[in-house]
Scaffold this motif. Structure first.
Motif, PDB file in Angstrom:
ATOM      1  N   VAL A 256       0.866  -1.194   0.000  1.00 38.12           N
ATOM      2  CA  VAL A 256       0.000   0.000   0.000  1.00 38.12           C
ATOM      3  C   VAL A 256       0.896   1.235   0.000  1.00 38.12           C
ATOM      4  O   VAL A 256       1.819   1.323   0.803  1.00 38.12           O
ATOM      5  CB  VAL A 256      -0.918   0.017   1.248  1.00 38.12           C
ATOM      6  CG1 VAL A 256      -1.654   1.344   1.364  1.00 38.12           C
ATOM      7  CG2 VAL A 256      -1.915  -1.132   1.209  1.00 38.12           C
ATOM      8  N   SER A 257       0.653   2.124  -0.939  1.00 36.73           N
ATOM      9  CA  SER A 257       1.385   3.386  -0.957  1.00 36.73           C
ATOM     10  C   SER A 257       0.462   4.389  -1.635  1.00 36.73           C
ATOM     11  O   SER A 257       0.267   4.328  -2.844  1.00 36.73           O
ATOM     12  CB  SER A 257       2.693   3.223  -1.744  1.00 36.73           C
ATOM     13  OG  SER A 257       3.317   4.462  -1.893  1.00 36.73           O
ATOM     14  N   ASN A 258      -0.176   5.245  -0.873  1.00 36.54           N
ATOM     15  CA  ASN A 258      -1.223   6.124  -1.396  1.00 36.54           C
ATOM     16  C   ASN A 258      -2.213   5.295  -2.217  1.00 36.54           C
ATOM     17  O   ASN A 258      -2.461   5.574  -3.379  1.00 36.54           O
ATOM     18  CB  ASN A 258      -0.622   7.255  -2.246  1.00 36.54           C
ATOM     19  CG  ASN A 258      -1.693   8.145  -2.850  1.00 36.54           C
ATOM     20  OD1 ASN A 258      -2.742   8.359  -2.225  1.00 36.54           O
ATOM     21  ND2 ASN A 258      -1.483   8.632  -4.058  1.00 36.54           N
ATOM     22  N   GLY A 259      -2.774   4.260  -1.604  1.00 39.76           N
ATOM     23  CA  GLY A 259      -3.691   3.359  -2.302  1.00 39.76           C
ATOM     24  C   GLY A 259      -3.101   1.959  -2.379  1.00 39.76           C
ATOM     25  O   GLY A 259      -1.918   1.757  -2.071  1.00 39.76           O
ATOM     26  N   ILE A 260      -3.937   1.021  -2.772  1.00 39.11           N
ATOM     27  CA  ILE A 260      -3.460  -0.367  -2.908  1.00 39.11           C
ATOM     28  C   ILE A 260      -2.644  -0.434  -4.192  1.00 39.11           C
ATOM     29  O   ILE A 260      -3.140  -0.094  -5.274  1.00 39.11           O
ATOM     30  CB  ILE A 260      -4.640  -1.349  -2.975  1.00 39.11           C
ATOM     31  CG1 ILE A 260      -5.534  -1.208  -1.729  1.00 39.11           C
ATOM     32  CG2 ILE A 260      -4.131  -2.792  -3.110  1.00 39.11           C
ATOM     33  CD1 ILE A 260      -6.823  -2.019  -1.776  1.00 39.11           C
ATOM     34  N   VAL A 261      -1.402  -0.841  -4.072  1.00 29.78           N
ATOM     35  CA  VAL A 261      -0.505  -0.844  -5.228  1.00 29.78           C
ATOM     36  C   VAL A 261      -0.850  -2.033  -6.128  1.00 29.78           C
ATOM     37  O   VAL A 261      -0.828  -3.191  -5.688  1.00 29.78           O
ATOM     38  CB  VAL A 261       0.967  -0.926  -4.772  1.00 29.78           C
ATOM     39  CG1 VAL A 261       1.896  -0.988  -5.979  1.00 29.78           C
ATOM     40  CG2 VAL A 261       1.315   0.254  -3.877  1.00 29.78           C
ATOM     41  N   VAL A 262      -1.213  -1.720  -7.383  1.00 33.18           N
ATOM     42  CA  VAL A 262      -1.504  -2.777  -8.364  1.00 33.18           C
ATOM     43  C   VAL A 262      -0.748  -2.472  -9.659  1.00 33.18           C
ATOM     44  O   VAL A 262      -0.383  -1.323  -9.931  1.00 33.18           O
ATOM     45  CB  VAL A 262      -3.032  -2.906  -8.661  1.00 33.18           C
ATOM     46  CG1 VAL A 262      -3.796  -3.401  -7.442  1.00 33.18           C
ATOM     47  CG2 VAL A 262      -3.622  -1.584  -9.150  1.00 33.18           C
ATOM     48  N   GLY A 263      -0.534  -3.500 -10.443  1.00 37.02           N
ATOM     49  CA  GLY A 263       0.107  -3.320 -11.741  1.00 37.02           C
ATOM     50  C   GLY A 263      -0.913  -2.871 -12.779  1.00 37.02           C
ATOM     51  O   GLY A 263      -2.094  -2.640 -12.456  1.00 37.02           O
ATOM     52  N   ALA A 264      -0.478  -2.780 -14.035  1.00 37.32           N
ATOM     53  CA  ALA A 264      -1.406  -2.421 -15.111  1.00 37.32           C
ATOM     54  C   ALA A 264      -2.470  -3.507 -15.282  1.00 37.32           C
ATOM     55  O   ALA A 264      -3.532  -3.264 -15.858  1.00 37.32           O
ATOM     56  CB  ALA A 264      -0.636  -2.220 -16.404  1.00 37.32           C
ATOM     57  N   ASP A 265      -2.192  -4.705 -14.746  1.00 38.02           N
ATOM     58  CA  ASP A 265      -3.186  -5.794 -14.773  1.00 38.02           C
ATOM     59  C   ASP A 265      -4.130  -5.729 -13.572  1.00 38.02           C
ATOM     60  O   ASP A 265      -4.997  -6.585 -13.415  1.00 38.02           O
ATOM     61  CB  ASP A 265      -2.480  -7.150 -14.835  1.00 38.02           C
ATOM     62  CG  ASP A 265      -1.480  -7.338 -13.691  1.00 38.02           C
ATOM     63  OD1 ASP A 265      -1.370  -6.429 -12.830  1.00 38.02           O
ATOM     64  OD2 ASP A 265      -0.806  -8.383 -13.665  1.00 38.02           O
ATOM     65  N   LEU A 266      -3.918  -4.740 -12.704  1.00 40.24           N
ATOM     66  CA  LEU A 266      -4.775  -4.476 -11.539  1.00 40.24           C
ATOM     67  C   LEU A 266      -4.677  -5.564 -10.470  1.00 40.24           C
ATOM     68  O   LEU A 266      -5.547  -5.705  -9.609  1.00 40.24           O
ATOM     69  CB  LEU A 266      -6.227  -4.207 -11.985  1.00 40.24           C
ATOM     70  CG  LEU A 266      -6.265  -3.098 -13.053  1.00 40.24           C
ATOM     71  CD1 LEU A 266      -7.593  -3.016 -13.758  1.00 40.24           C
ATOM     72  CD2 LEU A 266      -5.905  -1.740 -12.450  1.00 40.24           C
ATOM     73  N   VAL A 267      -3.594  -6.345 -10.539  1.00 38.17           N
ATOM     74  CA  VAL A 267      -3.314  -7.352  -9.508  1.00 38.17           C
ATOM     75  C   VAL A 267      -2.451  -6.699  -8.435  1.00 38.17           C
ATOM     76  O   VAL A 267      -1.500  -5.975  -8.747  1.00 38.17           O
ATOM     77  CB  VAL A 267      -2.555  -8.562 -10.108  1.00 38.17           C
ATOM     78  CG1 VAL A 267      -2.332  -9.630  -9.032  1.00 38.17           C
ATOM     79  CG2 VAL A 267      -3.312  -9.148 -11.286  1.00 38.17           C
ATOM     80  N   SER A 268      -2.782  -6.974  -7.178  1.00 36.57           N
ATOM     81  CA  SER A 268      -2.029  -6.405  -6.051  1.00 36.57           C
ATOM     82  C   SER A 268      -0.770  -7.235  -5.809  1.00 36.57           C
ATOM     83  O   SER A 268      -0.416  -8.113  -6.607  1.00 36.57           O
ATOM     84  CB  SER A 268      -2.910  -6.417  -4.796  1.00 36.57           C
ATOM     85  OG  SER A 268      -2.986  -7.742  -4.293  1.00 36.57           O
ATOM     86  N   GLN A 313      -7.874 -12.938 -18.285  1.00 40.18           N
ATOM     87  CA  GLN A 313      -7.606 -12.308 -19.586  1.00 40.18           C
ATOM     88  C   GLN A 313      -6.397 -11.372 -19.461  1.00 40.18           C
ATOM     89  O   GLN A 313      -6.184 -10.790 -18.393  1.00 40.18           O
ATOM     90  CB  GLN A 313      -8.827 -11.525 -20.055  1.00 40.18           C
ATOM     91  CG  GLN A 313     -10.050 -12.387 -20.280  1.00 40.18           C
ATOM     92  CD  GLN A 313     -11.260 -11.551 -20.705  1.00 40.18           C
ATOM     93  OE1 GLN A 313     -11.138 -10.404 -21.116  1.00 40.18           O
ATOM     94  NE2 GLN A 313     -12.442 -12.149 -20.591  1.00 40.18           N
ATOM     95  N   PRO A 314      -5.615 -11.203 -20.534  1.00 36.23           N
ATOM     96  CA  PRO A 314      -4.503 -10.250 -20.452  1.00 36.23           C
ATOM     97  C   PRO A 314      -5.042  -8.818 -20.376  1.00 36.23           C
ATOM     98  O   PRO A 314      -5.867  -8.434 -21.203  1.00 36.23           O
ATOM     99  CB  PRO A 314      -3.732 -10.479 -21.762  1.00 36.23           C
ATOM    100  CG  PRO A 314      -4.692 -11.163 -22.664  1.00 36.23           C
ATOM    101  CD  PRO A 314      -5.719 -11.865 -21.842  1.00 36.23           C
ATOM    102  N   VAL A 315      -4.608  -8.085 -19.387  1.00 39.59           N
ATOM    103  CA  VAL A 315      -5.104  -6.714 -19.193  1.00 39.59           C
ATOM    104  C   VAL A 315      -3.931  -5.780 -18.972  1.00 39.59           C
ATOM    105  O   VAL A 315      -3.023  -6.081 -18.197  1.00 39.59           O
ATOM    106  CB  VAL A 315      -6.056  -6.666 -17.964  1.00 39.59           C
ATOM    107  CG1 VAL A 315      -6.281  -5.228 -17.502  1.00 39.59           C
ATOM    108  CG2 VAL A 315      -7.388  -7.325 -18.281  1.00 39.59           C
ATOM    109  N   SER A 316      -3.942  -4.664 -19.687  1.00 47.92           N
ATOM    110  CA  SER A 316      -2.978  -3.602 -19.412  1.00 47.92           C
ATOM    111  C   SER A 316      -3.767  -2.300 -19.474  1.00 47.92           C
ATOM    112  O   SER A 316      -4.020  -1.753 -20.544  1.00 47.92           O
ATOM    113  CB  SER A 316      -1.857  -3.626 -20.462  1.00 47.92           C
ATOM    114  OG  SER A 316      -0.957  -2.583 -20.187  1.00 47.92           O
TER     115      SER A 316
END
Ligand SMILES: Cc1cc2nc3c(=O)[nH]c(=O)nc-3n(C[C@H](O)[C@H](O)[C@H](O)COP(=O)(O)OP(=O)(O)OC[C@H]3O[C@@H](n4cnc5c(N)ncnc54)[C@H](O)[C@@H]3O)c2cc1C
Ligand SMILES: NC(=O)c1ccc[n+]([C@@H]2O[C@H](COP(=O)([O-])OP(=O)(O)OC[C@H]3O[C@@H](n4cnc5c(N)ncnc54)[C@H](O)[C@@H]3O)[C@@H](O)[C@H]2O)c1
Length: 409
Positions: A256-268, A313-316
């Protein structure tokens, strides 16, 4: 309780859109949407605009009618705060007792208003605006309030100031910084909003400090500033920003750093836990950094992307950020992303004094970082294309209304 479920915690716009996408993409397993609020998932923008002004009905705020959730076999658990997440056991704990297992978990817990840490902030007639109940309370108060003080000249402050003026109250806006919306817009265009409100009779005061909200018999009577000035009020509205609801993620040990840190795939930082909406600090490949957005369009679009990611699914997710406002007779759309002071210059097309213009924020290489159209319509797609292209653009061509923006992009 559904085993192996795809569980979404936070039943507002992001949560409801994610549930919708899971079904639209053909997922047939159990979907459980859990929310702390008792209302059906709803959208917030009208709460400081048409709904607050009594111009649009309550049923228009909901993402879907109640039967939609039944028809799509989505188990909706409302009025049920989640109190903890156990990533090892794949379970979320419920305030009502018991727990819910998950195969995949999406956190769309949004954000909550920052509180003003001054004496008197707990008096009646000191109001914050996040929920439909808050909006109802302010709407009722505006029927009889004659002197409204708004603390904070951000989006909430300016939109509620416009609603209060429109309702006929005397309005004073108190802002800590030198202009409204200064961190988002910078001084060149923030001035337009200061003038807009002044022209509508609002007393705009900048670079103030609030010392205390004064009161009598539990009711607010005014605001005392750090320089000793007192401003009378029978209603005080506070909009001094929000903080993301990261408590569950923090306690579960997620990054967590100013919000839940996720990648472009929105995985934490946990492969079975995802985040979207106001609570997510997501890597945006377009800007090459993590960005946390506090806007409707982000909840609307990022949550479906997260749902597709849950499905493998692949997500960016690389959409250009977008937001809008309506205040009095000013309508505005903004696309792009600029950190405070993170631009070289602002170029105007049109007449800023008449509040009919487009502003472009450029970097030192004349690339368009963001653009804002004020009372000019059907140009935002072209602005988004300019931002997305990442190519230098001739500032004179941006200034010249004869040059077609779509052609430039
Ligand atoms: C009055 C107002 C006007 C706005 N106007 C605009 C606008 O004009 N344009 C724009 O772009 N944006 C606007 N916004 C911002 C926009 O509404 C937000 O960006 C959007 O609501 C974010 O959606 P979300 O689903 O991510 O989070 P939220 O809407 O914050 O929803 C999160 C939900 O999660 C629930 N929750 C939190 N913790 C838990 C838990 N532990 N267990 C269960 N549930 C939990 C909360 O109760 C809430 O219902 C406005 C916001 C407000 C308040
Ligand atoms: N049109 C829109 O996009 C829209 C409309 C309404 C709300 N929202 C969202 O709702 C959330 C909350 O809005 P908001 O207006 O509260 O936040 P904000 O961050 O937009 O603005 C907060 C303002 O309060 C000022 N401030 C902070 N502390 C202060 C203090 N002690 N005294 C005086 N001023 C102080 C800040 O300088 C800033 O100008 C944001 O996420 C916003 O994006 C968006």
């Amino acid at each position: 309780m559904s085993e192996g479920a795809y569980v979404i915690v936070g039943a507002s716009l992001a949560g409801a859109k994610a549930a919708e996408t899971l079904r639209a993409e053909g997922f047939t397993g159990p979907v459980v949407l859990i929310g702390a609020e008792s209302e059906l998932p709803y959208e917030r923008p009208a709460l400081s605009k048409d709904y607050l002004q009594g111009k649009s009905p309550r049923d228009k705020i909901f993402v879907h009618p109640e039967q939609w959730y039944t028809e799509h076999d989505i188990e909706l658990r409302l009025g049920v705060p989640v109190t903890g997440v156990d990533p090892a056991a794949h379970r979320v704990m419920l305030a009502v007792g018991g727990s819910q297992s998950y195969a995949k978990l999406l956190l769309s817990t949004g954000s909550a208003p920052r509180r003003l840490p001054v004496p008197g902030a707990d008096l009646d007639d000191v109001m914050y605006l996040r929920t439909v109940q808050d909006s109802d309370r302010i709407k009722t108060a505006l029927k009889s309030a004659s002197r409204v003080v708004v603390i904070g000249a951000g989006w909430i402050g300016l939109e509620t100031a416009a609603a209060a003026r429109t309702a006929g109250a005397e309005v004073t806006v108190l802002e800590a910084l030198a202009l409204p919306l200064l961190r988002v817009l910078g001084p060149e265009t923030a001035r337009v909003f200061a003038e807009l409100h002044r022209d509508h009779g609002v007393d705009m005061r900048f670079e103030i400090g609030v010392a205390e909200i004064t009161g009598r018999a539990g009711r607010a009577t005014g605001v005392r500033l750090t320089d000793g000035t007192e401003v009378d009020a029978d209603l005080v509205i506070v909009g001094v920003g929000i903080a993301p609801n990261t408590q569950l993620a923090d306690a579960a040990g997620l990054a967590v750093s100013n919000g839940i840190v996720v990648g472009a795939d929105l995985v934490s930082s946990n492969p079975d836990i995802y985040a979207a909406g106001d609570v997510a600090s997501a890597f945006n490949p377009l800007f090459g950094k993590h960005i946390r957005l506090e806007h409707w369009a982000n909840a609307l679009n990022q949550a479906p992307a997260a749902a597709r990611s849950l499905l493998g699914q692949p997500v960016s997710y690389d959409r250009v950020p977008y937001f809008y406002t309506d205040q009095y007779d000013l309508g505005m759309e903004y696309s792009g992303y600029v950190e405070p002071g993170g631009y070289d210059k602002v170029v105007f097309r049109g007449d800023a004094a008449a509040r009919e213009f487009i502003a472009f924020w450029l970097d030192a290489g004349s690339r368009v970082l963001a653009g804002m159209n004020v009372n000019i319509w059907d140009v935002n797609d072209a602005i988004q294309a300019l931002v997305k292209s990442g190519q230098p653009v001739d500032p004179d061509a941006l200034r010249d209304p004869a040059v077609d923006l779509a052609g430039l992009a």
